[in-house]
Design a protein around this motif. Structure first.
Motif: not given
Length: 151
Positions: A1-9
């Motif tokens: 499974m890919l691990r993502f960090v999403l910025d607030t925007n």
């Protein structure tokens, strides 16, 4: 499974603006194909941003957006990040640090200061626009294949 960090925007694109460009990210998140990583600092920023008057969110709407997002989040504990380049926008450094600490595959951002770091320095994760991150989710993409193969 890919691990993502999403910025607030990007979080706002998904959970407030319902930006059609981010629909594949939302489907992947809801379908369990990616995990979304956050920590106290990134969640604090989101909570603060949800109160901005220009978003015109009532307290109930703020709470709903918060719950929609946080139910998909894996919370990462605070800690030391490895040595990283400095982002010109100091408010965005927390996303770099989280991605490094949490061993994310991708930091998804529309922020020019973060995107400028691509190719300028070697990072243990990729920094991608939402459109580029969505392209990774297409079956058969190079990163999709790497994520599916056993380590």
């Amino acid at each position: 499974m890919l691990r993502f960090v999403l910025d607030t925007n990007v979080v706002l694109d998904l959970f407030h603006w319902a930006n059609t460009d981010a629909i594949p990210l939302m489907h992947a998140l809801e379908g369990g194909r990616i995990s979304c990583l956050a920590d106290t600092r990134t969640l604090d920023e989101l909570q603060r941003v949800l109160t901005y008057p220009q978003l015109k969110l009532t307290p109930a709407m703020q709470a709903a957006r918060w719950m929609q997002y946080t139910r998909h989040v894996t919370h990462c504990p605070a800690g030391e990040a490895p040595a990283l380049p400095r982002c010109r926008d100091r408010d965005d450094q927390k996303f770099l640090e989280l991605a490094a600490r949490a061993q994310a595959d991708v930091l998804v951002s529309k922020d020019k200061a973060l995107l400028k770091l691509r190719g300028r320095t070697r990072l243990p994760f990729r920094i991608l626009t939402p459109a580029a991150a969505c392209a990774l989710l297409v079956p058969g993409s190079a990163m999709d294949a790497a994520a599916q193969s056993p380590a």
